[in-house]
Design a protein around this motif. Structure first.
Motif, PDB file in Angstrom:
ATOM      1  N   SER A 288       0.827  -1.220   0.000  1.00 38.76           N
ATOM      2  CA  SER A 288       0.000   0.000   0.000  1.00 38.76           C
ATOM      3  C   SER A 288       0.852   1.256   0.000  1.00 38.76           C
ATOM      4  CB  SER A 288      -0.925   0.004   1.211  1.00 38.76           C
ATOM      5  OG  SER A 288      -1.852  -1.036   1.115  1.00 38.76           O
ATOM      6  N   GLU A 289       1.939   1.234   0.753  1.00 39.39           N
ATOM      7  CA  GLU A 289       2.845   2.378   0.807  1.00 39.39           C
ATOM      8  C   GLU A 289       3.490   2.610  -0.563  1.00 39.39           C
ATOM      9  OE1 GLU A 289       6.122   3.329   4.052  1.00 39.39           O
ATOM     10  OE2 GLU A 289       6.793   1.741   2.699  1.00 39.39           O
ATOM     11  N   VAL A 290       3.917   1.543  -1.210  1.00 40.34           N
ATOM     12  CA  VAL A 290       4.537   1.647  -2.529  1.00 40.34           C
ATOM     13  C   VAL A 290       3.556   2.260  -3.527  1.00 40.34           C
ATOM     14  CG1 VAL A 290       5.452   0.308  -4.475  1.00 40.34           C
ATOM     15  CG2 VAL A 290       6.170  -0.237  -2.142  1.00 40.34           C
ATOM     16  N   ILE A 291       2.325   1.751  -3.541  1.00 43.98           N
ATOM     17  CA  ILE A 291       1.319   2.260  -4.473  1.00 43.98           C
ATOM     18  C   ILE A 291       0.978   3.718  -4.153  1.00 43.98           C
ATOM     19  CG2 ILE A 291      -1.082   2.004  -5.229  1.00 43.98           C
ATOM     20  CD1 ILE A 291      -0.649  -1.033  -5.057  1.00 43.98           C
ATOM     21  N   GLN A 292       0.939   4.053  -2.867  1.00 38.73           N
ATOM     22  CA  GLN A 292       0.668   5.441  -2.472  1.00 38.73           C
ATOM     23  C   GLN A 292       1.749   6.375  -3.012  1.00 38.73           C
ATOM     24  OE1 GLN A 292       0.640   6.037   1.759  1.00 38.73           O
ATOM     25  NE2 GLN A 292       0.205   8.211   1.596  1.00 38.73           N
ATOM     26  N   TYR A 293       3.017   5.994  -2.886  1.00 39.66           N
ATOM     27  CA  TYR A 293       4.105   6.822  -3.416  1.00 39.66           C
ATOM     28  C   TYR A 293       4.016   6.949  -4.933  1.00 39.66           C
ATOM     29  CZ  TYR A 293       6.617   6.866   1.049  1.00 39.66           C
ATOM     30  OH  TYR A 293       6.986   7.055   2.356  1.00 39.66           O
ATOM     31  N   LEU A 294       3.707   5.846  -5.608  1.00 39.71           N
ATOM     32  CA  LEU A 294       3.619   5.875  -7.067  1.00 39.71           C
ATOM     33  C   LEU A 294       2.487   6.771  -7.538  1.00 39.71           C
ATOM     34  CD1 LEU A 294       4.194   2.080  -7.815  1.00 39.71           C
ATOM     35  CD2 LEU A 294       5.805   3.946  -8.239  1.00 39.71           C
ATOM     36  N   LYS A 295       1.298   6.588  -6.965  1.00 35.42           N
ATOM     37  CA  LYS A 295       0.136   7.374  -7.389  1.00 35.42           C
ATOM     38  C   LYS A 295       0.265   8.837  -6.976  1.00 35.42           C
ATOM     39  CE  LYS A 295      -3.712   4.094  -7.507  1.00 35.42           C
ATOM     40  NZ  LYS A 295      -5.000   3.792  -6.874  1.00 35.42           N
ATOM     41  N   GLY A 296       0.596   9.066  -5.718  1.00 33.04           N
ATOM     42  CA  GLY A 296       0.674  10.437  -5.216  1.00 33.04           C
ATOM     43  C   GLY A 296       1.760  11.249  -5.885  1.00 33.04           C
TER      44      GLY A 296
END
Length: 154
Positions: free
Chosen positions: A75-83
């Motif tokens: 979730s953290e990885v996807i948050q960094y990618l999207k944000g």
């Protein structure tokens, strides 16, 4: 892909991740936006020490095949990618704000699948057949080395 050694472990964390723009608009049909998105995602991954095995940006979604450290959650990885990518793309292409007036470039959902070198069936077989049961060969070897027999040798 090979297993990596970490401070307190040994393994591999790789995922196939798909990011989809909100409303599945074909925003990456624009070659400039597509190239910028690829560059931005590469920079985010390099900055956070995520290894990109493959990346493909198509007209209405992005495929990433990533490897990252076990201390990072998916979730953290996807948050960094999207944000990070939406912030940068909105800065580079202000016209995107007209289409995404709510401020969200990416859809709220996500697709992910863990990827490894072995299948689930292989792991099940390994656990079932090899864990906790001494093999016939090791029993014979133990018997040949030692003259004293053990109860589990019978």
């Amino acid at each position: 892909m090979e297993l990596r050694s970490f401070s307190h472990g040994y393994g591999q964390i790789t995922y196939h991740i798909v990011l989809v723009p909100k409303y599945r608009y074909n925003i990456f049909y624009n070659k400039r936006i597509k190239k910028d998105c690829e560059l931005i995602l590469s920079i985010i991954c390099a900055k956070n020490s995520y290894k990109i095995h493959a990346m493909e940006v198509v007209d209405d979604h992005v495929h990433l095949f990533l490897e990252f450290h076990p201390s990072n959650s998916l979730s953290e990885v996807i948050q960094y990618l999207k944000g990070g990518s939406s912030y940068s793309l909105f800065k580079l292409h202000p016209d995107l704000k007209k289409r995404y007036w709510g401020g969200n470039l990416w859809s709220s959902g996500k697709f992910y699948r863990s990827v490894g070198n072995v299948t689930a069936d292989t792991i099940k077989h390994y656990i079932k057949e090899s864990q906790g049961k001494p093999s016939e060969e090791s029993r014979l070897h133990r018997f040949m080395r030692s003259k004293q027999r053990r109860l589990d040798d019978f």
